[in-house]
Design a protein around this motif. Structure first.
Motif, PDB file in Angstrom:
ATOM      1  N   SER A 270     -53.209 -21.919  34.426  1.00 23.14           N
ATOM      2  CA  SER A 270     -52.805 -20.648  34.559  1.00 23.14           C
ATOM      3  C   SER A 270     -53.985 -19.767  34.857  1.00 23.14           C
ATOM      4  O   SER A 270     -54.154 -18.774  35.623  1.00 23.14           O
ATOM      5  N   ALA A 271     -55.245 -20.051  33.974  1.00 23.38           N
ATOM      6  CA  ALA A 271     -56.380 -19.373  34.274  1.00 23.38           C
ATOM      7  C   ALA A 271     -57.069 -19.309  35.602  1.00 23.38           C
ATOM      8  O   ALA A 271     -57.454 -18.470  36.187  1.00 23.38           O
ATOM      9  N   PRO A 272     -57.297 -20.447  36.058  1.00 20.43           N
ATOM     10  CA  PRO A 272     -58.000 -20.612  37.335  1.00 20.43           C
ATOM     11  C   PRO A 272     -57.029 -20.036  38.467  1.00 20.43           C
ATOM     12  O   PRO A 272     -57.571 -19.474  39.441  1.00 20.43           O
ATOM     13  N   PHE A 273     -55.576 -20.128  38.312  1.00 19.56           N
ATOM     14  CA  PHE A 273     -54.829 -19.358  39.180  1.00 19.56           C
ATOM     15  C   PHE A 273     -55.010 -17.926  39.276  1.00 19.56           C
ATOM     16  O   PHE A 273     -55.266 -17.358  40.443  1.00 19.56           O
ATOM     17  N   ILE A 274     -54.930 -17.334  38.020  1.00 23.73           N
ATOM     18  CA  ILE A 274     -55.388 -15.830  37.839  1.00 23.73           C
ATOM     19  C   ILE A 274     -56.803 -15.488  38.562  1.00 23.73           C
ATOM     20  O   ILE A 274     -57.007 -14.729  39.161  1.00 23.73           O
ATOM     21  N   ALA A 275     -57.954 -16.500  38.249  1.00 21.57           N
ATOM     22  CA  ALA A 275     -59.194 -16.315  38.516  1.00 21.57           C
ATOM     23  C   ALA A 275     -58.944 -16.235  40.373  1.00 21.57           C
ATOM     24  O   ALA A 275     -59.813 -15.471  41.052  1.00 21.57           O
ATOM     25  N   GLY A 276     -58.029 -17.185  41.130  1.00 22.58           N
ATOM     26  CA  GLY A 276     -58.008 -17.148  42.358  1.00 22.58           C
ATOM     27  C   GLY A 276     -57.367 -15.666  42.861  1.00 22.58           C
ATOM     28  O   GLY A 276     -57.640 -15.307  44.019  1.00 22.58           O
ATOM     29  N   LEU A 277     -56.409 -15.025  41.985  1.00 19.60           N
ATOM     30  CA  LEU A 277     -55.893 -14.007  42.493  1.00 19.60           C
ATOM     31  C   LEU A 277     -57.187 -12.734  42.253  1.00 19.60           C
ATOM     32  O   LEU A 277     -57.034 -11.951  43.278  1.00 19.60           O
ATOM     33  N   TYR A 278     -57.988 -12.817  41.431  1.00 20.03           N
ATOM     34  CA  TYR A 278     -59.195 -12.063  41.488  1.00 20.03           C
ATOM     35  C   TYR A 278     -59.967 -12.102  42.610  1.00 20.03           C
ATOM     36  O   TYR A 278     -60.697 -11.227  43.313  1.00 20.03           O
ATOM     37  N   GLY A 279     -60.193 -13.554  43.023  1.00 22.59           N
ATOM     38  CA  GLY A 279     -60.871 -13.723  44.132  1.00 22.59           C
ATOM     39  C   GLY A 279     -60.367 -13.158  45.416  1.00 22.59           C
ATOM     40  O   GLY A 279     -61.056 -12.729  46.476  1.00 22.59           O
ATOM     41  N   ARG A 280     -59.028 -13.050  45.433  1.00 22.90           N
ATOM     42  CA  ARG A 280     -58.413 -12.422  46.616  1.00 22.90           C
ATOM     43  C   ARG A 280     -58.692 -11.061  46.932  1.00 22.90           C
ATOM     44  O   ARG A 280     -58.836 -10.439  48.041  1.00 22.90           O
ATOM     45  N   ASN A 281     -59.111 -10.363  45.651  1.00 23.89           N
ATOM     46  CA  ASN A 281     -59.512  -9.105  45.742  1.00 23.89           C
ATOM     47  C   ASN A 281     -60.831  -8.744  45.859  1.00 23.89           C
ATOM     48  O   ASN A 281     -61.236  -7.564  45.483  1.00 23.89           O
ATOM     49  N   GLY A 282     -61.557  -9.780  45.838  1.00 21.99           N
ATOM     50  CA  GLY A 282     -63.206  -9.728  45.890  1.00 21.99           C
ATOM     51  C   GLY A 282     -63.804  -9.586  44.427  1.00 21.99           C
ATOM     52  O   GLY A 282     -65.003  -9.772  44.372  1.00 21.99           O
ATOM     53  N   GLY A 283     -62.939 -10.010  43.319  1.00 22.12           N
ATOM     54  CA  GLY A 283     -63.534 -10.075  42.096  1.00 22.12           C
ATOM     55  C   GLY A 283     -64.256  -8.735  41.597  1.00 22.12           C
ATOM     56  O   GLY A 283     -63.971  -7.691  41.947  1.00 22.12           O
ATOM     57  N   THR A 284     -64.980  -9.092  40.452  1.00 26.88           N
ATOM     58  CA  THR A 284     -65.584  -7.527  39.706  1.00 26.88           C
ATOM     59  C   THR A 284     -64.556  -6.906  39.161  1.00 26.88           C
ATOM     60  O   THR A 284     -64.498  -5.744  39.513  1.00 26.88           O
TER      61      THR A 284
END
Length: 380
Positions: free
Chosen positions: A308-322
């Protein structure tokens, strides 16, 4: 099950040893043993129905996860998402692309600039020694980032060991090399030594996402307990055509939640039964996840908040992070509220007196946080 599948793990100070057997490991069996002081363990378990397969049929696929969480088919920026991990996974790039081809995702290779693997100093060589269990963990991590953000680039930073200083070094290196999101699928019980590494997870230039643990309701887990990170719990996700959503989702019994003994309550967290930092913040599917692992010998279903953690990380990646956990709490309306299940020993909620600290409730609860993704809007 193929005879190479894990059946038992024996911990030593810097590694874990596989004891192979022809039998499948029991549902919920941890791949990594409890760590020695000053070390973390990987947060991956066998799934509720462990088995080795010739293909991915039977476990939750990238396609399933995109459908269940309403992800746009072509979304996602060219964000660099990093995996902080211990040890080398020698077959990682090949297994990643087997996974991506299976589900129609574009190749992510060293040659096309999408994939990069380095040691904790940021160099391509020498890489750390390989470790069976952590290699399967790494494979799960990169697969889940891919499922959530097919357009994201992936950086894997491999620590010499799962010691706190080596893992902290991978975190620093990931951000130094340009990662806007860093995913961490490891943990240890919070204590004074662990908390002394807080500065490595306190970032304004990257979003730090951490698995909440896979031992159910217990002491809070380092580094998920830091208020500077997004702590990710786990759910069990199944198809259910009788519901408008088409999916049923409840608390994963092993998903971590806890009340810190050390960390002050962040201003954005308002729950009442824990006077200090509560984990988790958000959650996603953590059981029956299909991945391809050369170490194991093919397609396998796995489990863990390390999914679940890397999946959520990928969703933050979709929006550019930070982004920050505080921002997430302002977007609770963009999440599916999970209201069933518990993560105490017997899955009833009795261990915490049926309180929200181990039992899913309407609104915020510790096992599933604010809920699970309903599109990527909450993660910005």
């Amino acid at each position: 099950m193929n005879s190479r599948i894990l059946a038992a793990v024996v911990g030593v100070i810097t590694s874990v040893v596989i004891v192979p057997t022809a039998q499948a490991s029991p549902a919920g069996q941890a791949f990594c043993a409890e760590p020695a002081p000053g070390y973390a363990r990987c947060l991956i378990r066998s799934s509720s129905a462990p088995s080795l397969r010739a293909n991915a049929v039977g476990g939750l696929s990238a396609t399933d996860l995109a459908a269940a969480y309403n992800l746009p088919p072509n979304g996602g920026a060219d964000t660099l998402v990093a995996i902080s991990i211990a040890y080398d996974a020698p077959n990682l790039e090949a297994d990643l692309n087997t996974y991506r081809r299976e589900f129609g995702l574009p190749e992510c290779t060293t040659a096309n600039g999408c994939f990069r693997k380095v040691n904790q100093n940021g160099d391509p060589a020498p890489l750390p020694r390989a470790d069976f269990n952590w290699a399967v963990e790494s494979t799960l991590d990169v697969s889940m980032v891919s499922a959530a953000c097919p357009a994201c680039r992936i950086l894997v930073v491999e620590g010499n060991s799962p010691s706190f200083p080596d893992l902290a070094a991978t975190e620093d290196t990931a951000v130094r090399l340009g990662a806007k999101v860093v995913s961490n699928s490891y943990g240890a019980r919070e204590n004074g030594l662990a908390l002394s590494y807080a500065k490595h997870y306190e970032r304004t230039d990257a979003t730090i996402v951490v698995a909440s643990g896979d031992s159910g309701f217990t002491a809070a887990s380092f580094p998920a307990v830091f208020p500077s990170v997004i702590a990710v719990g786990g759910t069990t996700l199944t198809k259910d055509e009788s519901t408008p959503r088409g999916w049923a989702e409840s608390t994963w019994q092993y998903g971590g939640s806890g009340c810190s003994a050390y960390i002050a309550k962040p201003a954005w967290q308002k729950d009442k039964s824990c006077s200090k930092r509560t984990t988790s913040d958000v959650s996603a599917a953590a059981d029956n996840i299909a991945i391809h692992s050369t170490e194991i010998g093919g397609w396998i279903t796995t489990a863990g908040t390390s999914a679940s953690a890397p999946f959520i990380a990928g969703l933050y990646g979709r929006n550019g992070g930070t982004s920050t956990a505080g921002s997430l709490y302002r977007h609770a309306g963009d999440l599916f509220d999970i209201t069933t299940g518990a993560n105490d020993r017997d899955g009833t909620g009795a261990k915490c007196g049926y309180d929200y600290l181990c039992t899913a409730k309407p609104g915020y609860d510790a096992p599933t946080g604010l809920g699970t993704p309903n599109g990527p809007a909450a993660f910005k």
